[in-house]
Design a protein around this motif. Structure first.
Motif, PDB file in Angstrom:
ATOM      1  N   VAL A  66      31.219 -92.016  -6.302  1.00 12.62           N
ATOM      2  CA  VAL A  66      30.298 -93.148  -6.358  1.00 12.62           C
ATOM      3  C   VAL A  66      29.108 -92.736  -7.221  1.00 12.62           C
ATOM      4  O   VAL A  66      28.403 -91.776  -6.900  1.00 12.62           O
ATOM      5  CB  VAL A  66      29.831 -93.563  -4.951  1.00 12.62           C
ATOM      6  N   PHE A  67      28.877 -93.461  -8.327  1.00 12.16           N
ATOM      7  CA  PHE A  67      27.736 -93.231  -9.206  1.00 12.16           C
ATOM      8  C   PHE A  67      26.675 -94.260  -8.832  1.00 12.16           C
ATOM      9  O   PHE A  67      26.921 -95.468  -8.890  1.00 12.16           O
ATOM     10  CB  PHE A  67      28.146 -93.372 -10.672  1.00 12.16           C
ATOM     11  N   GLN A  68      25.490 -93.775  -8.470  1.00  7.93           N
ATOM     12  CA  GLN A  68      24.504 -94.654  -7.839  1.00  7.93           C
ATOM     13  C   GLN A  68      23.116 -94.407  -8.432  1.00  7.93           C
ATOM     14  O   GLN A  68      22.616 -93.284  -8.447  1.00  7.93           O
ATOM     15  CB  GLN A  68      24.488 -94.390  -6.335  1.00  7.93           C
ATOM     16  N   LEU A  69      22.502 -95.486  -8.936  1.00  8.36           N
ATOM     17  CA  LEU A  69      21.123 -95.437  -9.410  1.00  8.36           C
ATOM     18  C   LEU A  69      20.214 -95.858  -8.265  1.00  8.36           C
ATOM     19  O   LEU A  69      20.345 -96.959  -7.732  1.00  8.36           O
ATOM     20  CB  LEU A  69      20.926 -96.375 -10.605  1.00  8.36           C
ATOM     21  N   GLN A  70      19.309 -94.967  -7.891  1.00  8.15           N
ATOM     22  CA  GLN A  70      18.432 -95.224  -6.752  1.00  8.15           C
ATOM     23  C   GLN A  70      16.989 -95.360  -7.209  1.00  8.15           C
ATOM     24  O   GLN A  70      16.532 -94.646  -8.096  1.00  8.15           O
ATOM     25  CB  GLN A  70      18.538 -94.101  -5.717  1.00  8.15           C
ATOM     26  N   GLY A  71      16.298 -96.304  -6.586  1.00 10.20           N
ATOM     27  CA  GLY A  71      14.881 -96.475  -6.809  1.00 10.20           C
ATOM     28  C   GLY A  71      14.083 -95.797  -5.716  1.00 10.20           C
ATOM     29  O   GLY A  71      14.583 -94.923  -4.999  1.00 10.20           O
ATOM     30  N   PRO A  72      12.820 -96.186  -5.571  1.00 13.47           N
ATOM     31  CA  PRO A  72      11.994 -95.591  -4.520  1.00 13.47           C
ATOM     32  C   PRO A  72      12.613 -95.792  -3.139  1.00 13.47           C
ATOM     33  O   PRO A  72      13.222 -96.822  -2.853  1.00 13.47           O
ATOM     34  CB  PRO A  72      10.666 -96.348  -4.657  1.00 13.47           C
ATOM     35  N   LEU A  84      28.380 -77.753  -4.415  1.00 12.79           N
ATOM     36  CA  LEU A  84      27.557 -78.479  -5.373  1.00 12.79           C
ATOM     37  C   LEU A  84      27.354 -77.722  -6.674  1.00 12.79           C
ATOM     38  O   LEU A  84      27.334 -78.319  -7.748  1.00 12.79           O
ATOM     39  CB  LEU A  84      26.206 -78.805  -4.744  1.00 12.79           C
ATOM     40  N   ASN A  85      27.204 -76.399  -6.624  1.00 11.60           N
ATOM     41  CA  ASN A  85      26.906 -75.660  -7.847  1.00 11.60           C
ATOM     42  C   ASN A  85      28.108 -75.555  -8.778  1.00 11.60           C
ATOM     43  O   ASN A  85      28.029 -74.914  -9.824  1.00 11.60           O
ATOM     44  CB  ASN A  85      26.361 -74.265  -7.530  1.00 11.60           C
ATOM     45  N   GLN A  86      29.238 -76.164  -8.408  1.00  9.18           N
ATOM     46  CA  GLN A  86      30.407 -76.198  -9.283  1.00  9.18           C
ATOM     47  C   GLN A  86      30.737 -77.651  -9.639  1.00  9.18           C
ATOM     48  O   GLN A  86      31.889 -78.060  -9.689  1.00  9.18           O
ATOM     49  CB  GLN A  86      31.592 -75.510  -8.621  1.00  9.18           C
ATOM     50  N   PHE A  87      29.678 -78.440  -9.907  1.00  5.21           N
ATOM     51  CA  PHE A  87      29.792 -79.845 -10.283  1.00  5.21           C
ATOM     52  C   PHE A  87      29.395 -79.998 -11.751  1.00  5.21           C
ATOM     53  O   PHE A  87      28.326 -79.540 -12.163  1.00  5.21           O
ATOM     54  CB  PHE A  87      28.867 -80.676  -9.385  1.00  5.21           C
ATOM     55  N   GLY A  88      30.248 -80.621 -12.560  1.00  2.00           N
ATOM     56  CA  GLY A  88      29.876 -80.794 -13.954  1.00  2.00           C
ATOM     57  C   GLY A  88      31.024 -81.321 -14.799  1.00  2.00           C
ATOM     58  O   GLY A  88      32.166 -81.380 -14.339  1.00  2.00           O
ATOM     59  N   PRO A  89      30.699 -81.757 -16.024  1.00  2.28           N
ATOM     60  CA  PRO A  89      29.381 -81.736 -16.667  1.00  2.28           C
ATOM     61  C   PRO A  89      28.425 -82.732 -16.018  1.00  2.28           C
ATOM     62  O   PRO A  89      28.848 -83.628 -15.291  1.00  2.28           O
ATOM     63  CB  PRO A  89      29.682 -82.130 -18.118  1.00  2.28           C
ATOM     64  N   THR A  90      27.157 -82.571 -16.306  1.00  2.68           N
ATOM     65  CA  THR A  90      26.128 -83.361 -15.632  1.00  2.68           C
ATOM     66  C   THR A  90      25.539 -84.440 -16.533  1.00  2.68           C
ATOM     67  O   THR A  90      24.475 -84.970 -16.241  1.00  2.68           O
ATOM     68  CB  THR A  90      25.011 -82.441 -15.135  1.00  2.68           C
ATOM     69  N   PHE A  91      26.218 -84.783 -17.623  1.00  4.50           N
ATOM     70  CA  PHE A  91      25.724 -85.833 -18.501  1.00  4.50           C
ATOM     71  C   PHE A  91      26.909 -86.477 -19.209  1.00  4.50           C
ATOM     72  O   PHE A  91      27.989 -85.885 -19.334  1.00  4.50           O
ATOM     73  CB  PHE A  91      24.725 -85.282 -19.528  1.00  4.50           C
ATOM     74  N   GLY A  92      26.702 -87.710 -19.687  1.00  8.65           N
ATOM     75  CA  GLY A  92      27.754 -88.423 -20.395  1.00  8.65           C
ATOM     76  C   GLY A  92      27.260 -89.780 -20.856  1.00  8.65           C
ATOM     77  O   GLY A  92      26.186 -90.249 -20.461  1.00  8.65           O
ATOM     78  N   SER A  93      28.053 -90.439 -21.674  1.00 11.47           N
ATOM     79  CA  SER A  93      27.685 -91.718 -22.268  1.00 11.47           C
ATOM     80  C   SER A  93      27.851 -92.860 -21.272  1.00 11.47           C
ATOM     81  O   SER A  93      28.699 -92.804 -20.370  1.00 11.47           O
ATOM     82  CB  SER A  93      28.552 -91.990 -23.504  1.00 11.47           C
ATOM     83  N   VAL A  94      27.038 -93.916 -21.455  1.00 10.34           N
ATOM     84  CA  VAL A  94      27.177 -95.104 -20.616  1.00 10.34           C
ATOM     85  C   VAL A  94      28.487 -95.838 -20.882  1.00 10.34           C
ATOM     86  O   VAL A  94      28.866 -96.731 -20.125  1.00 10.34           O
ATOM     87  CB  VAL A  94      25.995 -96.074 -20.834  1.00 10.34           C
ATOM     88  N   SER A  95      29.201 -95.479 -21.949  1.00  6.69           N
ATOM     89  CA  SER A  95      30.508 -96.089 -22.192  1.00  6.69           C
ATOM     90  C   SER A  95      31.560 -95.552 -21.227  1.00  6.69           C
ATOM     91  O   SER A  95      32.661 -96.106 -21.141  1.00  6.69           O
ATOM     92  CB  SER A  95      30.956 -95.837 -23.634  1.00  6.69           C
ATOM     93  N   GLY A  96      31.217 -94.501 -20.469  1.00  5.05           N
ATOM     94  CA  GLY A  96      32.149 -93.943 -19.494  1.00  5.05           C
ATOM     95  C   GLY A  96      33.139 -92.983 -20.139  1.00  5.05           C
ATOM     96  O   GLY A  96      33.066 -92.663 -21.326  1.00  5.05           O
ATOM     97  N   GLY A 150      25.639 -84.885  -6.447  1.00  2.94           N
ATOM     98  CA  GLY A 150      25.385 -84.279  -7.741  1.00  2.94           C
ATOM     99  C   GLY A 150      24.551 -85.227  -8.586  1.00  2.94           C
ATOM    100  O   GLY A 150      24.473 -86.421  -8.311  1.00  2.94           O
ATOM    101  N   LEU A 151      23.914 -84.709  -9.633  1.00  2.00           N
ATOM    102  CA  LEU A 151      23.128 -85.524 -10.545  1.00  2.00           C
ATOM    103  C   LEU A 151      23.844 -85.615 -11.881  1.00  2.00           C
ATOM    104  O   LEU A 151      24.266 -84.596 -12.446  1.00  2.00           O
ATOM    105  CB  LEU A 151      21.730 -84.935 -10.733  1.00  2.00           C
ATOM    106  N   PHE A 152      23.979 -86.850 -12.379  1.00  3.01           N
ATOM    107  CA  PHE A 152      24.674 -87.098 -13.642  1.00  3.01           C
ATOM    108  C   PHE A 152      23.774 -87.952 -14.515  1.00  3.01           C
ATOM    109  O   PHE A 152      23.299 -89.002 -14.093  1.00  3.01           O
ATOM    110  CB  PHE A 152      26.000 -87.812 -13.375  1.00  3.01           C
ATOM    111  N   GLU A 153      23.515 -87.488 -15.738  1.00  5.89           N
ATOM    112  CA  GLU A 153      22.604 -88.185 -16.646  1.00  5.89           C
ATOM    113  C   GLU A 153      23.398 -89.080 -17.593  1.00  5.89           C
ATOM    114  O   GLU A 153      24.171 -88.601 -18.423  1.00  5.89           O
ATOM    115  CB  GLU A 153      21.798 -87.167 -17.462  1.00  5.89           C
ATOM    116  N   TYR A 154      23.215 -90.391 -17.456  1.00  2.00           N
ATOM    117  CA  TYR A 154      23.817 -91.332 -18.397  1.00  2.00           C
ATOM    118  C   TYR A 154      22.939 -91.429 -19.645  1.00  2.00           C
ATOM    119  O   TYR A 154      21.715 -91.541 -19.550  1.00  2.00           O
ATOM    120  CB  TYR A 154      23.948 -92.718 -17.775  1.00  2.00           C
ATOM    121  N   SER A 155      23.555 -91.392 -20.823  1.00  2.00           N
ATOM    122  CA  SER A 155      22.827 -91.542 -22.076  1.00  2.00           C
ATOM    123  C   SER A 155      23.236 -92.848 -22.738  1.00  2.00           C
ATOM    124  O   SER A 155      24.406 -93.231 -22.721  1.00  2.00           O
ATOM    125  CB  SER A 155      23.108 -90.360 -23.022  1.00  2.00           C
TER     126      SER A 155
END
Length: 514
Positions: free
Chosen positions: A164-170, A132-144, A228-233
């Motif tokens: 698989v990129f997954q948005l999870q709620g509660p 896991l600690n060799q996962f990245g980059p951890t952010f990118g545009s919503v355009s893909g 891993g965690l990926f931040e969509y902007s």
């Protein structure tokens, strides 16, 4: 002769030494467990018999690479059990996930170690594992299109991988999900390209899946549940209109992707701020010359914002618009506002151009006579003394152009002198004519909506010269009820369709007296 102090990698091809001395009979039957992670360090046992009074080594091979565990790494647990830890499979190219496990027995003759015999191979299946600690980059545009590197061990070229990129709620409820195929770089690296994202621009979970060539279907790569965690902007594409009235009366629409209006979702957000500690909003910043103003935007959908427009001085008619996202963080006795500029896609700059122009806002009065004679004031912003304005009245197919006089930056006077038409004075229907202010070239001055001038026959006396031709209309009966009070002169013109309008006195457009 190999050293015994550590595991070493040796060629698959073995040179068999001549058998010497006494050879004890032994046999292997199974390996348990028969599968494990490529990271190794899993305790396994080989069951058989005749293991006492022997020296053993164990070789793992995929047909291209091999690792041998030496005698001091093998525990003879009993006459029927050999116990050891599996090696890490760290080769850059892995031929197969199914490894052949071969046991070799040795005997010691003086200072010489002699190979006695080699077993038939057992099968051991390695499963890939990502680190896991060799996962990245951890952010990118919503355009893909962001290439995300996933590193690990034991990735096999004959297997298929996906992210698989997954948005999870509660409670792990999946709100949005998108998958993309992964490309194998080596047995220690796969690359995933982030897919276009059509939901809120949030931090999402990324899972790595494998579909083995054995046909067992898709499964998560070990360890189970790791992500891993990926931040969509979010991004924006354009704004409309690009020509805006200087009075600030018309809204500006911003199109884009990933706009966040899910204020009630209890899910992670940028900088790990808790959901209850901040407000999110969008602001359109407009700068031109020495002028700068911010207007707030509301989120219509994940792809559209509705923003206001500022009142603007035409001393700087051209300006640049930039989009920002704000977070207001409430702390102990303080409020902190964070901002981030949202990128404009397919542009070398981070802003879009906006042009401000003169704008009509209202007219006064809003009621005029169809026979003309009214002076109408057109109010607005940014009128020019060097422009020869005209006023255009339009209703249906009828057009009437009147001269106009500049009365300052905020007013133009329309001299409505001509009659609207030569229509029969018996027409009592008011006409709601749209008034448009024109420049000398005939171009309309900007208005959010053209103001309306209601035209009626306020005074009908000038057109009564034709009274003899329509005596059938003039001389008619009029129903009167007790309690009706109105004035009757020598001649009353009445709209027979609505006689009740007389109650309380005749309206200007319903009766004229001569």
């Amino acid at each position: 002769q190999p050293a015994f102090s550590m595991s070493i990698k040796i060629p698959v091809l073995l040179l068999l030494c001549s058998l010497q001395g006494v050879v004890h009979s032994w046999d292997i039957q199974s390996i348990n467990p028969n599968t494990g992670s490529a990271i190794g360090w899993q305790i396994v046992e080989i069951q058989g018999d005749g293991f006492s009074a022997q020296l053993f080594s164990v070789m793992f091979s995929d047909g291209l690479n091999a690792i041998t565990l030496q005698q001091d790494e093998i525990e003879i647990a009993s006459d029927s059990v050999l116990r050891f830890k599996t090696p890490s499979w760290t080769f850059s190219t892995v031929q197969s996930s199914v490894l052949n496990v071969t046991v070799m027995s040795f005997s010691q003759q003086g200072n010489t170690t002699v190979l006695n015999s080699i077993s038939s191979p057992l099968s051991y299946v390695i499963t890939p594992r990502w680190i896991l600690n060799q996962f990245g980059p951890t952010f990118g545009s919503v355009s893909g299109g962001t290439v995300v590197t996933v590193r690990g061990l034991g990735f096999i070229h004959s297997d298929q991988y996906s992210c698989v990129f997954q948005l999870q709620g509660p409670y792990g409820v999946v709100l949005h999900e998108s998958s993309t195929n992964a490309s194998l770089v080596s047995s220690m690296q796969v690359n995933c390209t982030s897919p276009p994202w059509f939901s809120y621009a949030r931090r999402v979970h990324v899972f790595l899946r494998v579909s083995a060539s054995t046909g067992d279907g898709w499964a998560l790569v070990e360890p189970q549940g790791q992500f891993g965690l990926f931040e969509y902007s979010d991004i924006w594409f354009s704004l409309s209109p690009t020509v805006v009235g200087a009075a600030g009366s018309n809204p500006i629409t911003v199109s884009g992707r990933g706009f966040d209006f899910a204020t009630t979702l209890d899910i992670p957000q940028l900088d790990d701020l808790p959901i209850a500690s901040y407000d999110r909003q969008y602001v359109l910043e407009i700068r031109g010359g020495v002028l700068a103003q911010n207007v707030s935007c509301s989120v219509s959908s994940v792809s559209e914002l509705r923003c206001g427009s500022p009142a603007w001085s035409l001393s700087s008619p051209t300006a640049n618009a930039s989009l920002f996202r704000l977070w207001t963080v409430a702390g102990a006795g303080s409020i902190l506002t964070l901002s981030r500029r949202i990128p404009l896609q397919s542009q070398n700059e981070s802003y879009a151009a906006v042009t401000f122009v003169a704008e009509v806002t209202s007219i006064a009065p809003t009621l005029g006579d169809k026979l003309g004679g009214n002076l109408v004031t057109v109010a607005g912003v940014g009128f020019s003394a060097s422009e020869a304005y005209q006023c255009l009245l339009q209703y249906g197919a009828k057009n009437l152009t009147q001269p106009a006089v500049y009365a300052g930056d905020a007013a133009v006077l329309c001299n409505h002198t001509d009659p609207w038409s030569l229509e029969d004075f018996r027409t009592y229907t008011p006409v709601a004519a749209a008034l448009t202010l024109l420049t000398a070239s005939g171009a309309p001055v900007f208005a959010k909506a053209p103001p309306l001038l209601s035209l009626v026959f306020v005074n009908k006396a000038p057109v009564l010269g034709t009274v003899a031709a329509i005596a059938d209309f003039l001389f008619t009966s009029l129903a009167v009820s007790d309690g009706d009070n109105f004035t009757v002169g020598p001649l009353v013109l009445v709209n027979q369709s609505y006689p009740g309008w007389f109650r309380g006195g005749p309206a200007p457009d319903e009766a004229s007296q001569l």
